[in-house]
Design a protein around this motif. Structure first.
Motif, PDB file in Angstrom:
ATOM      1  N   ASP A 167       0.855  -1.192   0.000  1.00  0.00           N
ATOM      2  CA  ASP A 167       0.000   0.000   0.000  1.00  0.00           C
ATOM      3  C   ASP A 167       0.891   1.243   0.000  1.00  0.00           C
ATOM      4  O   ASP A 167       1.602   1.514   0.978  1.00  0.00           O
ATOM      5  CB  ASP A 167      -0.897  -0.017   1.239  1.00  0.00           C
ATOM      6  CG  ASP A 167      -1.948   1.079   1.196  1.00  0.00           C
ATOM      7  OD1 ASP A 167      -2.109   1.687   0.109  1.00  0.00           O
ATOM      8  OD2 ASP A 167      -2.585   1.338   2.232  1.00  0.00           O
ATOM      9  N   LEU A 168       0.873   1.986  -1.106  1.00  0.00           N
ATOM     10  CA  LEU A 168       1.715   3.172  -1.231  1.00  0.00           C
ATOM     11  C   LEU A 168       1.212   4.292  -0.322  1.00  0.00           C
ATOM     12  O   LEU A 168       0.023   4.605  -0.313  1.00  0.00           O
ATOM     13  CB  LEU A 168       1.742   3.661  -2.676  1.00  0.00           C
ATOM     14  CG  LEU A 168       2.387   2.734  -3.710  1.00  0.00           C
ATOM     15  CD1 LEU A 168       2.298   3.360  -5.094  1.00  0.00           C
ATOM     16  CD2 LEU A 168       3.838   2.452  -3.355  1.00  0.00           C
ATOM     17  N   LYS A 169       2.119   4.859   0.415  1.00  0.00           N
ATOM     18  CA  LYS A 169       1.782   6.006   1.258  1.00  0.00           C
ATOM     19  C   LYS A 169       1.841   7.275   0.411  1.00  0.00           C
ATOM     20  O   LYS A 169       2.401   7.283  -0.690  1.00  0.00           O
ATOM     21  CB  LYS A 169       2.735   6.095   2.438  1.00  0.00           C
ATOM     22  CG  LYS A 169       2.632   4.912   3.402  1.00  0.00           C
ATOM     23  CD  LYS A 169       3.604   5.065   4.549  1.00  0.00           C
ATOM     24  CE  LYS A 169       3.405   3.963   5.581  1.00  0.00           C
ATOM     25  NZ  LYS A 169       3.590   2.602   5.027  1.00  0.00           N
ATOM     26  N   LEU A 170       1.281   8.361   0.969  1.00  0.00           N
ATOM     27  CA  LEU A 170       1.209   9.616   0.219  1.00  0.00           C
ATOM     28  C   LEU A 170       2.603  10.107  -0.173  1.00  0.00           C
ATOM     29  O   LEU A 170       2.817  10.552  -1.304  1.00  0.00           O
ATOM     30  CB  LEU A 170       0.486  10.679   1.048  1.00  0.00           C
ATOM     31  CG  LEU A 170       0.351  12.065   0.389  1.00  0.00           C
ATOM     32  CD1 LEU A 170      -0.426  11.963  -0.920  1.00  0.00           C
ATOM     33  CD2 LEU A 170      -0.327  13.045   1.339  1.00  0.00           C
ATOM     34  N   TRP A 171       3.572  10.027   0.753  1.00  0.00           N
ATOM     35  CA  TRP A 171       4.910  10.523   0.445  1.00  0.00           C
ATOM     36  C   TRP A 171       5.568   9.708  -0.667  1.00  0.00           C
ATOM     37  O   TRP A 171       6.374  10.237  -1.437  1.00  0.00           O
ATOM     38  CB  TRP A 171       5.786  10.546   1.698  1.00  0.00           C
ATOM     39  CG  TRP A 171       6.210   9.172   2.197  1.00  0.00           C
ATOM     40  CD1 TRP A 171       5.603   8.425   3.149  1.00  0.00           C
ATOM     41  CD2 TRP A 171       7.353   8.438   1.755  1.00  0.00           C
ATOM     42  NE1 TRP A 171       6.263   7.242   3.342  1.00  0.00           N
ATOM     43  CE2 TRP A 171       7.366   7.226   2.497  1.00  0.00           C
ATOM     44  CE3 TRP A 171       8.366   8.668   0.819  1.00  0.00           C
ATOM     45  CZ2 TRP A 171       8.342   6.254   2.330  1.00  0.00           C
ATOM     46  CZ3 TRP A 171       9.346   7.693   0.648  1.00  0.00           C
ATOM     47  CH2 TRP A 171       9.334   6.510   1.391  1.00  0.00           C
ATOM     48  N   GLN A 172       5.216   8.408  -0.752  1.00  0.00           N
ATOM     49  CA  GLN A 172       5.769   7.567  -1.812  1.00  0.00           C
ATOM     50  C   GLN A 172       5.221   7.979  -3.177  1.00  0.00           C
ATOM     51  O   GLN A 172       5.953   7.995  -4.171  1.00  0.00           O
ATOM     52  CB  GLN A 172       5.452   6.093  -1.531  1.00  0.00           C
ATOM     53  CG  GLN A 172       6.195   5.521  -0.331  1.00  0.00           C
ATOM     54  CD  GLN A 172       5.749   4.121   0.008  1.00  0.00           C
ATOM     55  OE1 GLN A 172       4.586   3.890   0.341  1.00  0.00           O
ATOM     56  NE2 GLN A 172       6.666   3.169  -0.085  1.00  0.00           N
TER      57      GLN A 172
END
Length: 262
Positions: free
Chosen positions: A6-11
């Motif tokens: 699950d990609l985080k916002l910063w990623q």
């Protein structure tokens, strides 16, 4: 596979470094594309975010009316894009042929693919209907755009050859056969080329997405093969309809060339 990362916002934000790199390159090379790059990046982001939320709603509220509305919007937007991409002014009759070819070609291919090949139930299941429709309509739009360009350019640049053939007694169909064939060939070539390199040179987006989501590579391959064949059929059908009907708009009822009146 343990699960989807699950990609985080910063990623996600970190991926925009590639946009910055491109901006730096065009700026350094003196290429005036900064505005277009920024606008396209912003539009892509906003459109995909909105699409994600819309799809969540549609998937949770499966309704044939919603599915039909979405497909209608896709078709209208695709046809509008074909008109917009054309570098020459299109006649009303040619625009009508483009619309007819797109709607009939893509919908007939889509219905056959979903009901016969995939055999979904219910037929309007948005989880299958909308993504597959998007792939078929998008590729067919590109195919017809190329076909329009080659047909119009061919009829214009080879006008005198066509007129000579007509004066020698050839029918309009025979006089423009080479132009029509070239337009069809140019339109389907990108799809054929993508099939040639698929699986060796690159992994297609749909297959990659399925594998990343945890689907077995074999299952992903099965879907990718059927999807590519569906795309091939849709592009071929829409383009052949367009070129076979489209060339007639360059002639009047007396089989005379009317390019100068366009």
């Amino acid at each position: 596979m343990d699960g989807v990362i699950d990609l985080k916002l910063w990623q996600m934000v970190s991926a925009y470094i590639f946009v910055v790199i491109l901006l730096f390159i065009v700026k350094a090379r003196g290429i005036s594309r900064e505005k277009e790059i920024l606008i396209s990046s912003i539009r892509m982001t906003i459109q995909l975010i909105l699409t994600g939320y819309i799809l969540i709603y549609l998937f949770n509220n499966s309704n044939p009316l919603y599915t039909i509305i979405v497909i209608a919007i896709m078709e209208i937007f695709a046809i509008y894009n074909i008109f917009k991409r054309s570098k020459t002014k299109l006649s009303k009759s040619l625009k009508r042929i483009i619309a007819i070819s797109m709607i009939f070609g893509t919908l007939s291919s889509l219905i056959y693919f979903l009901l016969v090949v995939v055999n979904i139930s219910p037929w309007y299941d948005p989880r299958y209907f909308i993504p597959i429709a998007g792939m078929l309509i998008g590729n067919s739009m590109t195919g017809i755009s190329l076909g329009v360009t080659r047909l119009v350019d061919g009829m214009t640049s080879q006008r005198y050859l066509v007129e000579s053939a007509l004066m020698l007694g050839a029918s309009p169909k025979i006089a423009v056969k080479e132009i029509v064939d070239n337009a069809f060939d140019s339109a389907i070539l990108p799809t054929i080329n993508s099939m040639v390199g698929m699986g060796i040179v690159f992994l297609p987006g749909m297959m990659t997405g399925q594998i990343l989501s945890g689907t077995s590579p074999v299952t992903a391959i099965e879907y990718q093969i059927t999807i590519m064949l569906g795309i091939l059929g849709s592009v071929a059908l829409t383009v052949i309809l367009f070129v076979q009907l489209g060339y007639k708009t360059f002639f009047n009822d007396e089989s005379q060339l009317i390019i100068s009146d366009r």
